[in-house]
Design a protein around this motif. Structure first.
Motif, PDB file in Angstrom:
ATOM      1  N   LEU A  58       0.730  -1.117  -0.081  1.00 48.91           N
ATOM      2  CA  LEU A  58      -0.052  -0.090   0.004  1.00 48.91           C
ATOM      3  C   LEU A  58       0.820   1.353  -0.002  1.00 48.91           C
ATOM      4  O   LEU A  58       0.608   2.169  -0.802  1.00 48.91           O
ATOM      5  CB  LEU A  58      -0.896   0.011   1.292  1.00 48.91           C
ATOM      6  N   THR A  92      -6.042   2.597  -1.214  1.00 45.20           N
ATOM      7  CA  THR A  92      -6.119   1.497  -0.259  1.00 45.20           C
ATOM      8  C   THR A  92      -6.692   0.510  -0.667  1.00 45.20           C
ATOM      9  O   THR A  92      -6.281  -0.964  -0.844  1.00 45.20           O
ATOM     10  CB  THR A  92      -6.604   1.929   1.109  1.00 45.20           C
ATOM     11  N   ASN A 152      -5.240  -3.411  -2.250  1.00 43.32           N
ATOM     12  CA  ASN A 152      -5.636  -4.839  -1.445  1.00 43.32           C
ATOM     13  C   ASN A 152      -6.038  -5.591  -2.486  1.00 43.32           C
ATOM     14  O   ASN A 152      -5.802  -6.628  -2.331  1.00 43.32           O
ATOM     15  CB  ASN A 152      -6.639  -4.458  -0.517  1.00 43.32           C
TER      16      ASN A 152
END
Length: 190
Positions: free
Chosen positions: A49, A62, A66
């Motif tokens: 990240l 974010t 992911n």
């Protein structure tokens, strides 16, 4: 590949040369850089990240990071080792169009059922819109992730209740190259 030896063994190089489009010298350079950035030999989700935040400082990467991390982490152990990293980098930077399509399809197929439903598509698009933030101007028919998802499904005459398979995805990518454009990020690294 979880160990942190300073050099790849001959067997590791041989194996990676068969699994990637990189030569021995490139593999050694990438490995050296990987260990410099990840001394443990493992790239965590938090570290991943952090890298994405450098590329997208005006948005929130974010969720997208992911999703990408989950595709990289093939063995699902919560971290990316060098082999996982270099194989994906090879596909996204030098792979065939079909390899890139298959990899991108995995990004959208979050539950790994070999189908992409509207919610999966929408989840990734919401993440992309959050990531790029206000830096990108969009056409009115793509002003929101919902409109974009409906437009994508419409490219293969499907509505939000239908599922997309790999053949649909290939047609979509032929009609709209923006679906694969996210992979261009890695092209500049190699």
């Amino acid at each position: 590949m979880g160990k942190t030896a300073s050099k790849l063994s001959k067997d590791e190089i041989s194996s990676l040369k068969k699994s990637t489009y990189f030569d021995k010298r490139e593999l050694q350079q990438w490995y050296k850089g990987f260990l410099r950035d990840c001394p443990s030999g493992q790239l965590t989700n938090a570290e991943f990240l952090k890298i994405y935040k450098q590329f997208f400082p005006f948005g929130d990467p974010t969720d997208f990071a992911n999703y990408i991390f989950n595709v990289f982490d093939k063995d699902k152990n919560g971290s990316i080792d060098f082999k996982e990293f270099i194989i994906v980098l090879s596909i996204t930077s030098r792979g065939s169009k079909n390899e890139k399509l298959e990899w991108s399809y995995k990004l959208y197929d979050q539950n790994r059922d070999d189908k992409i439903d509207y919610q999966e598509m929408l989840n990734v698009l919401v993440a992309i819109y959050k990531m790029v933030g206000p830096m990108v101007r969009l056409n009115n028919d793509e002003a929101t992730p919902e409109l974009r998802a409906k437009k994508i499904f419409g490219l293969v005459n499907k509505d939000v209740n239908d599922m997309l398979d790999m053949d649909d995805f290939k047609v979509i990518c032929e009609k709209d190259n923006q679906v694969l454009r996210g992979l261009d990020l890695y092209g500049g690294l190699v």
